[in-house]
Design a protein around this motif. Structure first.
Motif, PDB file in Angstrom:
ATOM      1  N   VAL A  83      -4.108  35.225 -13.826  1.00  0.00           N
ATOM      2  CA  VAL A  83      -5.569  35.360 -13.857  1.00  0.00           C
ATOM      3  C   VAL A  83      -6.194  34.165 -14.576  1.00  0.00           C
ATOM      4  CG1 VAL A  83      -7.459  36.737 -14.827  1.00  0.00           C
ATOM      5  CG2 VAL A  83      -5.585  37.860 -13.635  1.00  0.00           C
ATOM      6  N   ILE A  84      -5.588  33.739 -15.670  1.00  0.00           N
ATOM      7  CA  ILE A  84      -6.108  32.564 -16.384  1.00  0.00           C
ATOM      8  C   ILE A  84      -6.006  31.316 -15.515  1.00  0.00           C
ATOM      9  CG2 ILE A  84      -5.672  31.041 -18.352  1.00  0.00           C
ATOM     10  CD1 ILE A  84      -4.917  33.569 -19.930  1.00  0.00           C
ATOM     11  N   PHE A  85      -4.927  31.179 -14.765  1.00  0.00           N
ATOM     12  CA  PHE A  85      -4.774  30.045 -13.864  1.00  0.00           C
ATOM     13  C   PHE A  85      -5.834  30.060 -12.775  1.00  0.00           C
ATOM     14  CE2 PHE A  85      -2.973  28.486  -9.837  1.00  0.00           C
ATOM     15  CZ  PHE A  85      -2.849  27.143 -10.169  1.00  0.00           C
ATOM     16  N   ILE A  86      -6.082  31.210 -12.175  1.00  0.00           N
ATOM     17  CA  ILE A  86      -7.110  31.312 -11.131  1.00  0.00           C
ATOM     18  C   ILE A  86      -8.485  30.980 -11.700  1.00  0.00           C
ATOM     19  CG2 ILE A  86      -8.277  32.943  -9.573  1.00  0.00           C
ATOM     20  CD1 ILE A  86      -5.519  32.033  -8.620  1.00  0.00           C
ATOM     21  N   MET A  87      -8.770  31.431 -12.912  1.00  0.00           N
ATOM     22  CA  MET A  87     -10.057  31.115 -13.541  1.00  0.00           C
ATOM     23  C   MET A  87     -10.186  29.611 -13.792  1.00  0.00           C
ATOM     24  SD  MET A  87     -10.369  34.348 -16.162  1.00  0.00           S
ATOM     25  CE  MET A  87     -11.449  33.491 -17.241  1.00  0.00           C
ATOM     26  N   ALA A  88      -9.105  28.954 -14.185  1.00  0.00           N
ATOM     27  CA  ALA A  88      -9.134  27.519 -14.432  1.00  0.00           C
ATOM     28  C   ALA A  88      -9.347  26.741 -13.137  1.00  0.00           C
ATOM     29  CB  ALA A  88      -7.848  27.072 -15.113  1.00  0.00           C
TER      30      ALA A  88
ATOM     31  N   SER B 177     -12.982  27.110 -12.049  1.00  0.00           N
ATOM     32  CA  SER B 177     -13.939  26.400 -12.899  1.00  0.00           C
ATOM     33  C   SER B 177     -13.872  24.894 -12.685  1.00  0.00           C
ATOM     34  CB  SER B 177     -13.691  26.718 -14.370  1.00  0.00           C
ATOM     35  OG  SER B 177     -12.485  26.131 -14.809  1.00  0.00           O
ATOM     36  N   GLY B 178     -12.906  24.415 -11.916  1.00  0.00           N
ATOM     37  CA  GLY B 178     -12.816  22.991 -11.600  1.00  0.00           C
ATOM     38  C   GLY B 178     -11.994  22.192 -12.580  1.00  0.00           C
ATOM     39  N   GLN B 179     -11.178  22.827 -13.355  1.00  0.00           N
ATOM     40  CA  GLN B 179     -10.390  22.121 -14.353  1.00  0.00           C
ATOM     41  C   GLN B 179      -9.376  21.182 -13.701  1.00  0.00           C
ATOM     42  OE1 GLN B 179      -8.581  24.651 -17.222  1.00  0.00           O
ATOM     43  NE2 GLN B 179      -7.554  22.999 -18.299  1.00  0.00           N
ATOM     44  N   TYR B 180      -8.901  21.506 -12.528  1.00  0.00           N
ATOM     45  CA  TYR B 180      -7.884  20.691 -11.877  1.00  0.00           C
ATOM     46  C   TYR B 180      -8.469  19.733 -10.839  1.00  0.00           C
ATOM     47  CZ  TYR B 180      -4.512  23.703 -14.113  1.00  0.00           C
ATOM     48  OH  TYR B 180      -3.780  24.377 -15.050  1.00  0.00           O
TER      49      TYR B 180
END
Length: 63
Positions: free
Chosen positions: A20-25, A28-31
């Protein structure tokens, strides 16, 4: 035997939490890569020169 159920439950919860944290990241455009497209044009000439040199080498070998 109950320890296995507890460990299994904890590992599934931790795995789902990280997912879930990965999907949120990702959402949000972190990658997103904002740096490479701006630098790509600086190195494009070198790639074109390498490709023309390779094509010239293959033409001389086939002739």
């Amino acid at each position: 035997m109950s320890v296995i159920y507890i460990l299994l439950t904890v590992s599934v919860v931790v795995g789902v939490t990280f997912f879930v944290i990965f999907i949120m990241a990702v959402r949000s455009g972190q990658y997103d890569d904002d740096y490479t497209p701006s630098v790509r044009m600086l190195f494009e000439d070198e790639l074109v020169k390498e490709q023309t040199n390779i094509s010239k080498q293959t033409k001389t070998k086939t002739d």
